[in-house]
Structure formats: structure tokens, C-alpha cells
Design a protein around this motif. Structure first.
Motif, mmCIF file in Angstrom:
data_model
loop_
_atom_site.group_PDB
_atom_site.id
_atom_site.type_symbol
_atom_site.label_atom_id
_atom_site.label_comp_id
_atom_site.label_asym_id
_atom_site.label_seq_id
_atom_site.Cartn_x
_atom_site.Cartn_y
_atom_site.Cartn_z
ATOM 1 N N GLU A 1 28.205 -34.362 17.293
ATOM 2 C CA GLU A 1 26.845 -33.555 16.783
ATOM 3 C C GLU A 1 26.007 -34.648 16.527
ATOM 4 O OE1 GLU A 1 28.250 -31.682 13.493
ATOM 5 O OE2 GLU A 1 29.004 -30.065 14.515
ATOM 6 N N THR B 1 15.018 -21.124 7.414
ATOM 7 C CA THR B 1 14.456 -21.991 8.510
ATOM 8 C C THR B 1 13.467 -21.471 9.216
ATOM 9 O OG1 THR B 1 16.237 -21.313 9.964
ATOM 10 C CG2 THR B 1 16.635 -23.405 8.834
ATOM 11 N N ILE C 1 11.285 -25.827 13.489
ATOM 12 C CA ILE C 1 12.401 -25.812 14.578
ATOM 13 C C ILE C 1 11.671 -26.549 15.856
ATOM 14 C CG2 ILE C 1 14.057 -24.656 16.188
ATOM 15 C CD1 ILE C 1 14.854 -23.015 13.827
ATOM 16 N N ASN D 1 22.430 -28.878 23.977
ATOM 17 C CA ASN D 1 22.156 -27.491 23.348
ATOM 18 C C ASN D 1 22.333 -27.692 21.955
ATOM 19 O OD1 ASN D 1 22.396 -25.968 25.599
ATOM 20 N ND2 ASN D 1 24.642 -26.453 26.076
ATOM 21 N N LEU D 2 21.434 -26.888 21.367
ATOM 22 C CA LEU D 2 21.275 -26.506 19.863
ATOM 23 C C LEU D 2 22.138 -25.643 19.287
ATOM 24 C CD1 LEU D 2 19.610 -27.181 17.384
ATOM 25 C CD2 LEU D 2 18.222 -25.105 18.190
ATOM 26 N N VAL D 3 22.952 -25.594 18.468
ATOM 27 C CA VAL D 3 24.049 -24.663 18.001
ATOM 28 C C VAL D 3 23.596 -24.343 16.510
ATOM 29 C CG1 VAL D 3 26.079 -25.530 19.216
ATOM 30 C CG2 VAL D 3 25.641 -26.140 16.792
ATOM 31 N N ARG D 4 22.888 -24.840 15.876
ATOM 32 C CA ARG D 4 22.427 -24.461 14.775
ATOM 33 C C ARG D 4 21.282 -25.122 14.066
ATOM 34 N NH1 ARG D 4 25.498 -21.297 10.931
ATOM 35 N NH2 ARG D 4 25.031 -21.879 8.367
ATOM 36 N N SER D 5 20.720 -24.426 13.240
ATOM 37 C CA SER D 5 19.639 -25.044 12.396
ATOM 38 C C SER D 5 20.269 -25.068 10.743
ATOM 39 C CB SER D 5 18.163 -24.263 12.457
ATOM 40 O OG SER D 5 18.173 -22.951 12.289
ATOM 41 N N GLU E 1 37.206 -25.552 15.747
ATOM 42 C CA GLU E 1 37.488 -26.811 15.049
ATOM 43 C C GLU E 1 38.949 -27.024 14.747
ATOM 44 O OE1 GLU E 1 35.156 -29.162 14.224
ATOM 45 O OE2 GLU E 1 33.422 -28.067 15.022
ATOM 46 N N LYS F 1 34.248 -23.636 4.761
ATOM 47 C CA LYS F 1 33.339 -24.081 5.844
ATOM 48 C C LYS F 1 32.972 -25.515 5.618
ATOM 49 C CE LYS F 1 29.000 -23.457 6.901
ATOM 50 N NZ LYS F 1 27.819 -22.866 7.558
ATOM 51 N N ARG G 1 35.323 -27.557 7.874
ATOM 52 C CA ARG G 1 34.509 -27.524 9.293
ATOM 53 C C ARG G 1 34.940 -26.114 9.769
ATOM 54 N NH1 ARG G 1 31.201 -30.937 11.241
ATOM 55 N NH2 ARG G 1 31.371 -29.673 13.378
ATOM 56 N N MET H 1 32.145 -24.153 11.937
ATOM 57 C CA MET H 1 30.921 -24.894 12.211
ATOM 58 C C MET H 1 30.842 -25.466 13.783
ATOM 59 S SD MET H 1 30.615 -28.159 9.358
ATOM 60 C CE MET H 1 29.902 -27.648 7.781
ATOM 61 N N GLY H 2 31.821 -24.837 14.519
ATOM 62 C CA GLY H 2 31.690 -25.356 15.969
ATOM 63 C C GLY H 2 30.653 -24.369 16.810
ATOM 64 N N PRO H 3 30.888 -24.531 17.955
ATOM 65 C CA PRO H 3 30.033 -24.079 18.918
ATOM 66 C C PRO H 3 29.754 -22.742 18.636
ATOM 67 C CG PRO H 3 31.419 -25.672 20.299
ATOM 68 C CD PRO H 3 31.939 -25.621 18.817
ATOM 69 N N GLN I 1 29.930 -20.928 16.137
ATOM 70 C CA GLN I 1 29.277 -20.918 14.816
ATOM 71 C C GLN I 1 29.898 -19.474 13.992
ATOM 72 O OE1 GLN I 1 26.601 -22.736 12.909
ATOM 73 N NE2 GLN I 1 27.652 -24.044 14.309
ATOM 74 N N LYS J 1 26.919 -17.610 6.507
ATOM 75 C CA LYS J 1 25.367 -17.622 6.549
ATOM 76 C C LYS J 1 25.073 -17.649 8.087
ATOM 77 C CE LYS J 1 20.930 -19.401 4.703
ATOM 78 N NZ LYS J 1 20.534 -17.943 4.184
ATOM 79 N N ASN J 2 24.345 -16.711 8.867
ATOM 80 C CA ASN J 2 23.732 -16.869 10.024
ATOM 81 C C ASN J 2 22.581 -17.773 9.881
ATOM 82 O OD1 ASN J 2 25.787 -15.609 11.432
ATOM 83 N ND2 ASN J 2 24.834 -13.788 10.620
ATOM 84 N N ARG J 3 22.213 -18.443 11.134
ATOM 85 C CA ARG J 3 21.127 -19.303 11.401
ATOM 86 C C ARG J 3 20.735 -19.169 12.521
ATOM 87 N NH1 ARG J 3 18.673 -21.563 6.747
ATOM 88 N NH2 ARG J 3 19.908 -22.411 5.423
ATOM 89 N N MET J 4 19.245 -19.683 13.081
ATOM 90 C CA MET J 4 18.825 -19.857 14.495
ATOM 91 C C MET J 4 19.433 -21.093 14.877
ATOM 92 S SD MET J 4 14.977 -18.761 14.491
ATOM 93 C CE MET J 4 14.018 -19.510 12.961
ATOM 94 N N PRO J 5 19.844 -21.013 16.422
ATOM 95 C CA PRO J 5 19.613 -19.908 17.059
ATOM 96 C C PRO J 5 20.790 -18.790 17.030
ATOM 97 C CG PRO J 5 20.553 -21.935 18.295
ATOM 98 C CD PRO J 5 20.275 -22.310 16.890
ATOM 99 N N ILE K 1 23.346 -20.378 21.691
ATOM 100 C CA ILE K 1 23.230 -21.723 22.131
ATOM 101 C C ILE K 1 22.014 -21.653 22.805
ATOM 102 C CG2 ILE K 1 24.110 -23.551 23.549
ATOM 103 C CD1 ILE K 1 26.802 -23.483 21.999
#
Lengths: 367, 108
Positions: free
Chosen positions: A250, A266, A271, A289-293, B11, B33, B37, B40-42, B44, B71-75, B78
Motif C-alpha cells: 500500500e 476526512t 482528499i 486505486n484508492l481504497v481508503r482515506s 487479508e 482491525k 489487519r 483492511m484489505g481492498p 474494506q 468505521k467507514n471512510r471515503m471512498p 475503489i
């Protein structure tokens, strides 16, 4: 329930856990670490975790960071694999005009033994071909690197537990009083602890802890937002001021600073700006590819430098609060153990005393 | 299911690893997590969220509705980094280099 300990540490982040571990090495003291949440749920778990030295200025601050970076290989021998990598660090600049400032930085850092090279475009691209050819140059040092912050804090705690340190998680401290020479620490879930010595290492919450003892700890909360890409094939080796690639591929990207209190959201604006920085530095990242912020809230003392040492008007109460806790934790843990067990430190902590802020308000010159 | 059953496919984290984190004092998905991990993978944690919550519920004896979500985060999905690049004059991102040389100027 009323329990006695020799030393109570409030905060189990990278700083508090390191101090606990280093204090426990001699196995002389009964120690407890109390945390309002679970390790890594706060600042220490929301960082890129650079072990960064060469841009830390003035040079005395760079020197401290260097000593701490030098301790990492030995620390890893003692507590286990924290994925510390001395990758070398590159801090790019885009204007040729900045070269003079870069040379001045290198000169200052050389005075304390930090070797900083000022690279031209070709030298930057030789080190890291993936970087943008728009970069005019960079400062570089082989001393910089990075570490896995999750492994680091977990292994500090494991090693401390092995040396009989007790930990109390999800247990906020709700009051601290000093009575007949001892600290009475009231916790939400486990009653009161009585301690001979107390160390406040609450990161962004240290201000609240200080207020229990009637002292003002001048620190700010500064949010940083970071982007995480999907795992990529090895793209670059160095820690670049703004991003790094982890062992599993990553890429972590970001260097933003916002004073918005303890708000870990965020935002789209940051971003987008961070994505731009990524592509300005490494054009190939446009296709990643972005997976998380995520975001974290740094604690930054008002003047930017660590506050470490005994609080002068409260005997046996100590402070350890700083930005760059990941870089500084091996050194701060070592020095705090010396201070509490032997009464003196191998490196003078005078400059890091809380007293410097009072002097400032009286108009006296600091440093 | 035995303890080696994979819960987080991204993971490759199994039940045993999750229970080890719970024994270390983890109470929530995000605690687990950060230690393992898991999630924490693709994807999410889109796939493993409820399986992990069930393991937490079984371990703690709490009903499922008390077990927090990760916790969800942007984006949400993917996203190519290039798509997000803003073209603004000013940036909220700081240059480490510029920050360090401004210190040299003022304190040097």
C-alpha cells in the motif's frame, strides 16, 4: 477498590507504551498504564509513521530525532520485528530558488552530525526513477525511514507486559489529586489508583489531564488526512516527504494540517489536494486505486517542540507530550526511564521543560 | 468451523487471530482491525463485518446490536487516484521541505 503502584502512566499510545516498556526493563517498579480507549484507536494508530530526521529544525531538534532513529535497530532486537526500515528520506522541492535554502539546511544539520545531501533533478531521479521530472531537487538523508506503528505499539505493550507492567484499557481517568505526597488517580471503571509518580502521556488529551493537576499544557490539536492505495508492486523504496510504501505494497499519502479540534472526519477538499500532491510527486500514482482515506489528530506543542520532564512545581509528576511521537519514542522512553529511576538523564532535558512557556510569557528569551 | 477458518478473505485473517486480539483486550471491530489487519484489505470489511461482529458477540456475551460496526471512510468504492486530482490554486497539503526551511530562516 484502591490500588497502590510506584508509577502510573496515563496514555498507552506510542509515547506512554514506550516509557512503560523502558521503565520496566529494570523490573524495579510496579507500573500501571491507564488508557481511555484501546491502543492504536487514537493518534498512534493514524499515522504514516515516518521515522524522520533530516528536515527537523532547528538542528538541536534534528539531533534529538537522529539519536532516536539510531535506537530503532537495537529496540527491534529487544521487542521484536516492528518493520523498521531505514529507507533514506527524500524531501523534494520544485523551485530552483529553493536550492539555496536547502544548502543552508544541510549546513545547519551538519553542525550536529546529520548528513543531508542536496540533490539535483538527475540525482533525485537516479535514486527514485518514479518521481516526477518536474522536481527541481531534494534534500536527502540516509538516516530517515519508517516503521509499522501497529506493530510498534503492540510490541512495546507486549514487552512491557512480559516485564509485569499492568495495563488498564477502556478506563478513562476522571480525576487526579495530589494528597500527602501521593497521586490519587480516579478512573471510570476501576476505582482509584494511588501512585508515587505519575506520567502524563495522553497525546491530544494531555491538556485535560493537566487541568486535573491545575496546570496548563500548551498543546494544539492538528488534524492530518491520509490516503491509502491498494497494494501495488514495489514502486519506490525511499520514504518521501509526503508518502511511503508499506511492506505489503500500500502507498500512504498525505501531509495536511488543520486545526479543527478533535474531529477525525476526512474531507473531500483535502482528499483532492492530497491526490494532486501524490500525482505531482509520482505521476504513475494517477493510475493507482484508492481504497481508503483516514485522519488522525496530532498533538503539537505551541512552539512545535516536545515537552518532556518533571513538572517543576509538582514533584513526581512528569510530562511526555510531543508531535513526532513515533520518531521520538525510543529516545523519550529511554530518557524518561533514566529520569525516573536514576534522577538524571544522559541528554539534558532542560530545553524540553514545560517552564520554557512561562519564561516566554514573561518576555524572557528562550533557547 | 474450526479456529483456522478464514474470516477476512482480503487479508486472510482467521478466527484464532481474532480471538487472540479479543484476549488482548480488544472490544470492537476496529480494535481487532488494527492488531490483525482484519478488514483492511481492498473490500474494506464489506465482506467480513458481520462475521467478525458475531465472533465479538460470542466472546463478550453482548447482543449483536451492541457490537459496533467498523468505521467507514471515503471512498465508498475503489477509485482511481487520478480522478480525484483537484486543480486548485492553493492546497491544504503542506510541503515538508518548505516547512523545514522556513524554520531555518526564522530560527537559524
Amino acid at each position: 477498590m484502591d490500588k497502590y503502584v510506584d508509577i502510573a502512566i496515563i496514555g498507552s499510545g506510542v509515547v506512554g507504551s514506550s516509557i512503560a516498556y523502558h521503565l520496566s526493563e529494570s523490573r524495579q517498579k510496579e507500573i500501571i498504564v491507564i488508557d481511555k480507549g484501546f491502543p492504536l484507536s487514537g493518534t498512534s494508530g493514524s499515522t504514516q509513521a515516518w521515522v524522520w530526521v533530516h528536515n527537523k529544525s532547528p538542528s538541536w531538534y534534528g539531533e534529538l530525532s537522529m539519536y532516536s532513529a539510531e535506537l530503532y535497530p537495537f529496540l527491534e532486537k529487544k521487542i521484536g520485528d516492528v518493520e523498521y526500515k531505514r529507507t533514506g528520506g527524500i524531501a523534494p522541492f520544485f523551485d530552483e530558488e529553493d536550492r539555496e535554502k536547502a544548502l543552508k539546511l544541510a549546513e545547519k544539520q551538519a553542525e550536529v552530525g546529520i548528513k543531508v545531501e542536496v540533490l539535483n533533478r538527475n540525482q533525485v531521479l537516479e535514486k527514485e526513477p518514479v518521481l516526477s521530472s518536474k522536481i527541481a531537487g531534494a534534500t536527502y538523508s540516509s538516516i530517515d525511514g519508517n516503521v509499522n506503528p501497529f506493530r510498534l505499539v503492540e510490541l512495546y505493550i507486549k514487552a512491557a507486559k512480559k516485564n509485569d507492567v499492568k495495563f488498564s484499557f477502556y478506563n478513562p481517568v476522571i480525576d487526579i489529586k495530589k494528597e500527602s505526597g501521593f497521586f490519587r488517580i480516579t478512573t471510570k471503571n476501576e476505582g482509584t489508583y494511588t501512585a508515587e509518580k505519575i506520567i502524563l502521556a495522553g497525546g491530544p488529551w494531555t491538556k485535560e489531564l493537566g487541568s486535573f493537576l491545575g496546570i496548563d499544557i500548551p498543546v494544539k490539536q492538528v488534524r492530518g488526512q491520509i490516503l491509502v492505495t491498494e497494494p501495488l508492486a514495489p514502486l519506490f523504496r525511499h520514504t518521501i516527504a509526503g508518502m511511503r510504501q508499506t511492506d505489503n505494497g500500500e502507498v500512504l499519502i498525505g501531509y495536511s494540517k488543520e486545526e479543527v479540534g478533535y474531529d477525525r472526519r476526512t474531507t473531500m477538499e483535502v482528499i483532492q489536494d492530497t491526490a494532486k500532491m501524490a500525482v505531482d510527486y509520482i505521476p504513475a500514482l494517477a493510475n493507482a486505486n484508492l481504497v481508503r482515506s483516514f485522519s488522525g489528530v496530532r498533538v503539537i506543542p505551541e512552539d512545535g517542540f516536545p515537552i518532556v520532564g518533571e513538572i517543576s512545581n509538582i514533584k513526581n509528576a512528569y510530562l511526555a507530550v510531543m508531535h513526532s511521537g513515533v520518531t521520538l519514542s525510543p529516545l523519550v522512553g529511554t530518557l524518561m526511564a533514566e529520569l525516573l529511576l536514576e534522577g538524571e538523564t544522559s541528554i539534558d532535558l532542560g530545553r524540553l521543560s514545560l517552564d520554557r512557556f512561562e519564561k516566554k510569557s514573561n518576555g524572557a528569551v528562550v533557547q | 468451523m474450526d479456529k483456522s477458518t478464514i474470516v477476512c478473505k482480503c487479508e486472510e485473517i482467521n478466527i484464532d487471530e481474532i480471538e487472540t486480539a479479543l484476549k488482548a483486550g480488544a472490544c470492537q471491530f476496529d480494535d481487532i482491525k488494527r492488531l490483525t489487519r482484519c478488514g483492511m484489505g481492498p473490500c474494506q470489511s464489506k465482506v467480513c463485518t458481520n462475521m467478525v461482529r458475531e465472533i465479538i458477540a460470542a466472546y463478550t456475551g453482548e447482543p449483536m446490536e451492541h457490537i459496533e460496526y467498523p468505521k467507514n471512510r471515503m471512498p465508498i468504492k475503489i477509485t482511481r487516484l487520478g480522478v480525484l486530482v483537484a486543480n486548485q490554486e492553493t492546497s491544504s497539503v503542506v510541503s515538508v521541505f518548505k516547512e523545514s526551511v522556513s524554520e531555518v530562516d526564522t530560527n537559524g
